[in-house]
Design a protein around this motif. Structure first.
Motif, PDB file in Angstrom:
ATOM      1  N   SER A  74      38.227 -27.459 -58.548  1.00 29.92           N
ATOM      2  CA  SER A  74      37.038 -28.226 -58.166  1.00 29.92           C
ATOM      3  C   SER A  74      36.817 -29.341 -59.176  1.00 29.92           C
ATOM      4  N   ILE A  75      36.585 -30.536 -58.669  1.00 32.00           N
ATOM      5  CA  ILE A  75      36.309 -31.705 -59.500  1.00 32.00           C
ATOM      6  C   ILE A  75      34.915 -32.196 -59.157  1.00 32.00           C
ATOM      7  N   PRO A  76      33.973 -32.148 -60.107  1.00 29.68           N
ATOM      8  CA  PRO A  76      32.594 -32.558 -59.810  1.00 29.68           C
ATOM      9  C   PRO A  76      32.529 -34.008 -59.347  1.00 29.68           C
ATOM     10  N   LEU A  77      31.697 -34.265 -58.345  1.00 28.87           N
ATOM     11  CA  LEU A  77      31.439 -35.629 -57.897  1.00 28.87           C
ATOM     12  C   LEU A  77      30.222 -36.166 -58.643  1.00 28.87           C
ATOM     13  N   GLN A  78      30.325 -37.371 -59.120  1.00 29.18           N
ATOM     14  CA  GLN A  78      29.221 -37.942 -59.902  1.00 29.18           C
ATOM     15  C   GLN A  78      27.980 -38.144 -59.047  1.00 29.18           C
ATOM     16  N   ASN A  79      28.189 -38.462 -57.781  1.00 29.60           N
ATOM     17  CA  ASN A  79      27.067 -38.635 -56.858  1.00 29.60           C
ATOM     18  C   ASN A  79      27.247 -37.689 -55.690  1.00 29.60           C
ATOM     19  N   SER A  80      26.191 -36.937 -55.377  1.00 29.26           N
ATOM     20  CA  SER A  80      26.255 -35.994 -54.273  1.00 29.26           C
ATOM     21  C   SER A  80      26.619 -36.720 -52.986  1.00 29.26           C
ATOM     22  N   ASN A  81      27.492 -36.104 -52.196  1.00 29.31           N
ATOM     23  CA  ASN A  81      27.991 -36.744 -50.985  1.00 29.31           C
ATOM     24  C   ASN A  81      27.820 -35.803 -49.805  1.00 29.31           C
TER      25      ASN A  81
ATOM     26  N   LEU B   1      37.812 -33.589 -44.620  1.00 30.22           N
ATOM     27  CA  LEU B   1      38.972 -32.741 -44.843  1.00 30.22           C
ATOM     28  C   LEU B   1      40.202 -33.623 -45.000  1.00 30.22           C
ATOM     29  N   ALA B   2      40.945 -33.444 -46.095  1.00 30.82           N
ATOM     30  CA  ALA B   2      42.208 -34.148 -46.312  1.00 30.82           C
ATOM     31  C   ALA B   2      43.333 -33.128 -46.212  1.00 30.82           C
ATOM     32  N   VAL B   3      44.380 -33.465 -45.446  1.00 25.07           N
ATOM     33  CA  VAL B   3      45.385 -32.452 -45.115  1.00 25.07           C
ATOM     34  C   VAL B   3      46.722 -32.649 -45.829  1.00 25.07           C
ATOM     35  N   GLY B   4      46.794 -33.617 -46.756  1.00 27.28           N
ATOM     36  CA  GLY B   4      47.960 -33.710 -47.616  1.00 27.28           C
ATOM     37  C   GLY B   4      49.205 -34.235 -46.939  1.00 27.28           C
ATOM     38  N   ALA B   5      50.367 -33.830 -47.471  1.00 32.82           N
ATOM     39  CA  ALA B   5      51.652 -34.352 -47.022  1.00 32.82           C
ATOM     40  C   ALA B   5      52.457 -33.252 -46.334  1.00 32.82           C
ATOM     41  N   GLN B   6      53.765 -33.385 -46.324  1.00 31.81           N
ATOM     42  CA  GLN B   6      54.651 -32.418 -45.677  1.00 31.81           C
ATOM     43  C   GLN B   6      55.209 -31.430 -46.686  1.00 31.81           C
ATOM     44  N   GLN B   7      55.686 -31.955 -47.821  1.00 27.44           N
ATOM     45  CA  GLN B   7      56.195 -31.085 -48.882  1.00 27.44           C
ATOM     46  C   GLN B   7      55.052 -30.713 -49.838  1.00 27.44           C
ATOM     47  N   LYS B   8      55.183 -29.525 -50.419  1.00 27.58           N
ATOM     48  CA  LYS B   8      54.197 -29.057 -51.404  1.00 27.58           C
ATOM     49  C   LYS B   8      52.772 -29.239 -50.869  1.00 27.58           C
ATOM     50  N   SER B   9      52.591 -28.823 -49.655  1.00 24.36           N
ATOM     51  CA  SER B   9      51.324 -29.051 -48.955  1.00 24.36           C
ATOM     52  C   SER B   9      50.153 -28.381 -49.662  1.00 24.36           C
ATOM     53  N   ALA B  10      49.010 -29.050 -49.607  1.00 22.09           N
ATOM     54  CA  ALA B  10      47.722 -28.500 -50.037  1.00 22.09           C
ATOM     55  C   ALA B  10      46.660 -29.262 -49.262  1.00 22.09           C
ATOM     56  N   ILE B  11      45.472 -28.708 -49.158  1.00 28.62           N
ATOM     57  CA  ILE B  11      44.371 -29.404 -48.499  1.00 28.62           C
ATOM     58  C   ILE B  11      43.260 -29.644 -49.506  1.00 28.62           C
ATOM     59  N   ALA B  12      42.382 -30.593 -49.183  1.00 30.35           N
ATOM     60  CA  ALA B  12      41.225 -30.869 -50.037  1.00 30.35           C
ATOM     61  C   ALA B  12      40.027 -31.139 -49.140  1.00 30.35           C
ATOM     62  N   LEU B  13      38.844 -30.836 -49.661  1.00 28.07           N
ATOM     63  CA  LEU B  13      37.627 -31.110 -48.900  1.00 28.07           C
ATOM     64  C   LEU B  13      36.507 -31.504 -49.843  1.00 28.07           C
ATOM     65  N   SER B  14      35.529 -32.189 -49.290  1.00 22.97           N
ATOM     66  CA  SER B  14      34.347 -32.555 -50.069  1.00 22.97           C
ATOM     67  C   SER B  14      33.245 -31.572 -49.751  1.00 22.97           C
ATOM     68  N   ASN B  15      32.643 -31.034 -50.793  1.00 19.60           N
ATOM     69  CA  ASN B  15      31.594 -30.039 -50.626  1.00 19.60           C
ATOM     70  C   ASN B  15      30.332 -30.504 -51.342  1.00 19.60           C
ATOM     71  N   SER B  16      29.769 -31.599 -50.899  1.00 18.61           N
ATOM     72  CA  SER B  16      28.525 -32.148 -51.415  1.00 18.61           C
ATOM     73  C   SER B  16      28.644 -32.601 -52.866  1.00 18.61           C
ATOM     74  N   ASP B  17      28.807 -31.642 -53.776  1.00 18.65           N
ATOM     75  CA  ASP B  17      28.800 -31.961 -55.202  1.00 18.65           C
ATOM     76  C   ASP B  17      30.184 -31.926 -55.839  1.00 18.65           C
ATOM     77  N   ALA B  18      31.212 -31.553 -55.076  1.00 22.36           N
ATOM     78  CA  ALA B  18      32.543 -31.402 -55.666  1.00 22.36           C
ATOM     79  C   ALA B  18      33.630 -31.724 -54.656  1.00 22.36           C
ATOM     80  N   ALA B  19      34.760 -32.184 -55.197  1.00 23.47           N
ATOM     81  CA  ALA B  19      36.000 -32.271 -54.431  1.00 23.47           C
ATOM     82  C   ALA B  19      36.790 -31.010 -54.744  1.00 23.47           C
ATOM     83  N   ILE B  20      37.261 -30.336 -53.712  1.00 17.56           N
ATOM     84  CA  ILE B  20      37.921 -29.047 -53.900  1.00 17.56           C
ATOM     85  C   ILE B  20      39.336 -29.129 -53.355  1.00 17.56           C
ATOM     86  N   LEU B  21      40.314 -28.812 -54.207  1.00 18.54           N
ATOM     87  CA  LEU B  21      41.727 -28.828 -53.836  1.00 18.54           C
ATOM     88  C   LEU B  21      42.222 -27.400 -53.722  1.00 18.54           C
ATOM     89  N   SER B  22      42.857 -27.083 -52.608  1.00 16.84           N
ATOM     90  CA  SER B  22      43.339 -25.723 -52.357  1.00 16.84           C
ATOM     91  C   SER B  22      44.544 -25.393 -53.224  1.00 16.84           C
TER      92      SER B  22
END
Length: 758
Positions: A389-396, A401-422
């Motif tokens: 989790s990476i804190p966001l400076q401004n609440s959003n 939902l970001a779904v990444g690439a083909q290799q070494k896949s991971a997803i990320a999402l914004s959760n109001s106060d943080a960016a979260i990488l799976s």
């Protein structure tokens, strides 16, 4: 005075409420603390000075696993509380609390496990609020036992008393258990016959390992396939059974002292190896090691970790050798988390299976890191660090939902106060991997009651993640692959200014049309990038440099066969009659007719998209020097070349730069001359130093910009260390990813960054 505190960050499942409780008693404050779906909420009453001191200690004396991202304080209405209490979790419709990663066994639990007077003596699943499973056992938030895979284990009186006591280290430790009420260990053969149970199972599997057998052992986030790392025949047998001819295996040691016997590691590497996260750390092999040469053939580096579960520690009490501990899966699939997966898919690989009945709800592989110029670099985000989790400076408020690439896949999402990488998912090339990708999305949606309002994907039309994004009835947008690499680093370091960015990798869908006549199968007539030099900020990007493009002979076949890329380069330098002009070892891998056919393919661009990939350049050099003609695993050419580097001061080869285009034909011709003269030993160092010189040249063109690096090529530690040393001599400010993967595992984070700020 009454004050209300709202605390967000990693504050659930880490002993935070008892920490608050103890602080409140220390300062004679009344009120309460509770978990909610945003984090932790506290209300206190008392003398103003005591409340101020209480608040200050919250910030400075955190529990070891806690992290505060925001602490909001406001004055409340005085209610005349008579004492201080820990209340039950308060549920709400919005879930914002951050899920805590899984942590290695702590010293306190280890000491208890080794104490004959303790009721958990030799208990293989001992844990407390300072250690043990978290993400891997959670169904949903808040992190309460009923929402974990421990819900079915009813606590005995002793465990319940610890669980209910705010002054106990196991207060609300959700995986709490003991011999009387917890999960149990069982050992099976590969036919599902029960062999033995409880601690006898650990003793028995140690005997199997001493006999050279291969076994599966359940960890925190999935199973490992394990054998004696000092037994050549056992490791060869594992390679044969798993059909993994050259790719390095990770090795698990009993403790840090054992690691030191077999490797050469610096202080920072030792710190990471022994950290509470216990990642796999890539270090240099000791030439006198007794480990099998089959563990990491032909390379000088080794992935090491030390025992991180109580079960592992108990196993090492019965064996006196390190063990191979590789993820239990089939190639390119996610790590297996169930006994049934091992039985059905790896029954012919393992001789026995050590299991326990605490379900792994969310599989997670081991994290892999290395140290570059004193800083940690993440290669695979997994156990111990994920979810990140990476804190966001401004609440959003946007649900992206970001779904990444083909290799070494991971997803990320914004959760109001943080960016979260799976955590790392894997390569989306199999049905199993794609199902895991979809399951991970559902897991995070369930955690946070998250329904995406926008989906961000890669521009490559054939990526499974991109196809999935476009199939949903949700607004979607695309981000160019290498720009996403750069944005991931900018997101991690909260960079807003313009940067000079080097994004070097193996493959990424470009934005330019192919030169010449487009032919069938040329990936939508776009070229593949991979040596990108860009000036970027969060909103804009300009490509200011890249390597000369070459045809990928046979498209994806060239990625698996460096010899094809080498031929493409030779055709570019010498034309069609290369066999008559040159006497290279490479030609023995082809018949004359094959070379003529491939020249026609090259000439007419048949199924041969152009690529400017730096990863492919490593393949070309490895092929021309006779190191590698067909790859066994991704990045192999870079590791082989790195293993032959010894002279940091070697002169670079010649090259030319014109209007940002890097012409490496002069370098290739010099390499061929050295190969023909049987003086190949200098090539790896000179090649690496040529790339350092190219990066330095571009950096000198933009002296006022910070320099940023991302992309899988910068996993090559020799290259990256030499680059950073050169730029530091020039007093340049440099940024690289540390917490998020520098390879495609970080792409989703960059995609999310683009969506948040555009």
């Amino acid at each position: 005075m009454n004050r209300e505190l709202s605390i967000k960050g990693i504050v659930q499942g880490v002993g935070f409420r008892p920490f608050i409780y103890t602080l409140a008693l220390e300062h004679e404050l009344h009120g309460y603390v509770l978990n909610n779906c945003n984090g932790v909420y506290v209300e206190v009453e008392g003398r103003p000075l005591d409340i101020d001191n209480f608040t200050q200690k919250i910030k400075t004396k955190l529990p070891i696993l806690a992290r505060i991202d925001s602490l909001k304080i406001k004055n409340g209405t005085f209610k005349e509380y008579k004492d201080f209490k820990i209340l039950q979790s308060n549920h709400s419709d919005t879930k914002r609390a951050i899920v805590s990663p899984d942590i290695a066994i702590c010293d306190k639990c280890l000491n208890e496990m080794n104490s004959k007077e303790n009721r958990r003596y030799k208990y293989p699943l001992i844990n407390c609020t300072e250690c043990g499973p978290r993400y891997t056992i959670i169904n949903t938030l808040p992190y309460d036992r009923k929402n974990t895979s421990m819900y079915k284990f009813i606590m005995c009186k002793n465990c319940q008393a610890e669980y209910d006591n705010p002054l106990d280290r196991r207060y609300h430790a959700q995986p709490i258990s003991c011999y009387d009420c917890g999960p149990s260990i069982r050992l099976y053969d590969n036919k599902e016959t029960l062999l033995c149970e409880k601690n006898e199972a650990i003793e028995e599997i140690s005997r199997f390992l001493k006999q050279g057998k291969i076994v599966a052992i359940k960890g925190i986030g999935g199973f490992h396939i394990v054998c004696d790392a000092t037994n050549d025949e056992a490791v060869k047998d594992l390679r044969m059974r798993k059909k993994r001819s050259k790719k390095p295996f990770a090795v698990m040691f009993s403790d840090l002292n054992s690691v030191k016997e077999h490797t050469i590691c610096n202080e920072k590497e030792r710190e990471l190896i022994n950290s509470k996260e216990r990642p796999i750390v890539i270090v240099e092999k000791n030439s006198s090691t007794s480990l099998s040469n089959e563990i990491a053939p032909d390379i000088k580096r080794l992935g090491v970790m030390i025992a991180y579960t109580p079960l592992h520690h108990l196993l090492f009490e019965h064996i006196n050798f390190p063990i191979v501990a590789t993820s239990a899966n089939r190639s390119n699939e996610p790590i297996y988390r169930t006994f049934e997966q091992i039985r059905d898919n790896l029954g012919s690989v393992v001789d026995a299976i050590l299991d326990f009945d605490r379900e792994i709800i969310n599989a997670v592989d081991d994290s892999v890191v290395q140290v570059v110029e004193g800083e940690m670099q993440t290669l695979r985000l997994g156990r111990g660090y994920a979810p990140l989790s990476i804190p966001l400076q401004n609440s959003n408020s946007q649900k992206i939902l970001a779904v990444g690439a083909q290799q070494k896949s991971a997803i990320a999402l914004s959760n109001s106060d943080a960016a979260i990488l799976s955590p790392h998912i894997g390569d989306l090339e199999s049905i199993e991997s794609f199902e895991y990708f979809e399951r991970t999305i559902e897991t995070f949606k369930h955690f946070y009651d998250f329904e995406s309002e926008k989906i961000i994907c890669d521009k490559h039309p054939d990526y499974m993640s991109s196809k999935w994004a476009k199939s949903k009835n949700v607004i979607h947008s695309e981000v160019q692959h290498h720009y996403a690499h750069i944005l991931a680093c900018m997101m991690e370091h909260d960079l807003k200014e313009k940067v000079l960015a080097f994004s070097f990798d193996g493959t990424g869908y470009g934005e330019d049309k192919m030169n010449g006549e487009a032919k069938e199968g040329a990936l939508g007539y776009k070229s593949l990038w991979g040596s990108e030099i860009m000036i970027c900020d969060r909103n804009t990007t300009k490509r200011v440099g890249h390597m000369m493009p070459l045809p990928l002979l046979g498209s994806s076949l060239s990625i698996k066969e460096p010899r094809r890329m080498a031929l493409s380069m030779l055709f570019e330098c010498y034309g069609s009659d290369i066999e008559d002009k040159l006497n290279l070892e490479l030609f023995s891998d082809f018949s004359s007719n094959e070379i003529k056919t491939l020249h026609k393919v090259w000439e007419k661009r048949l199924n041969s998209p152009l690529t400017s990939s730096m990863g492919r350049l490593f393949d070309i050099v490895a092929s021309l020097t006779g190191l590698l003609q067909i790859t066994d695993y991704e990045g192999q050419s870079g590791l082989l070349l790195e293993s032959l580097c010894f002279d940091e001061k070697a002169l670079p080869f010649n090259y030319a730069i014109s209007n940002g285009l890097i012409d490496i034909k002069p370098m290739i011709k010099e390499i061929i001359t050295l190969s023909l003269n049987a003086t190949k030993q200098d090539i790896p160092d000179r090649f690496i130093n040529t790339l350092v010189a190219i990066i330095s040249d571009f950096s000198d063109l933009y002296p006022n910009l910070p320099v940023l690096f991302s992309g899988g090529v910068f996993q090559n530690r020799t290259l990256f260390q030499r680059v950073l040393k050169q730029l530091k001599k020039r007093s340049r400010v440099c940024y690289m990813q540390e917490k998020s993967p520098i390879n495609d595992g970080g792409i989703a984070l960059g995609q999310l960054c683009y969506a948040l700020y555009n």
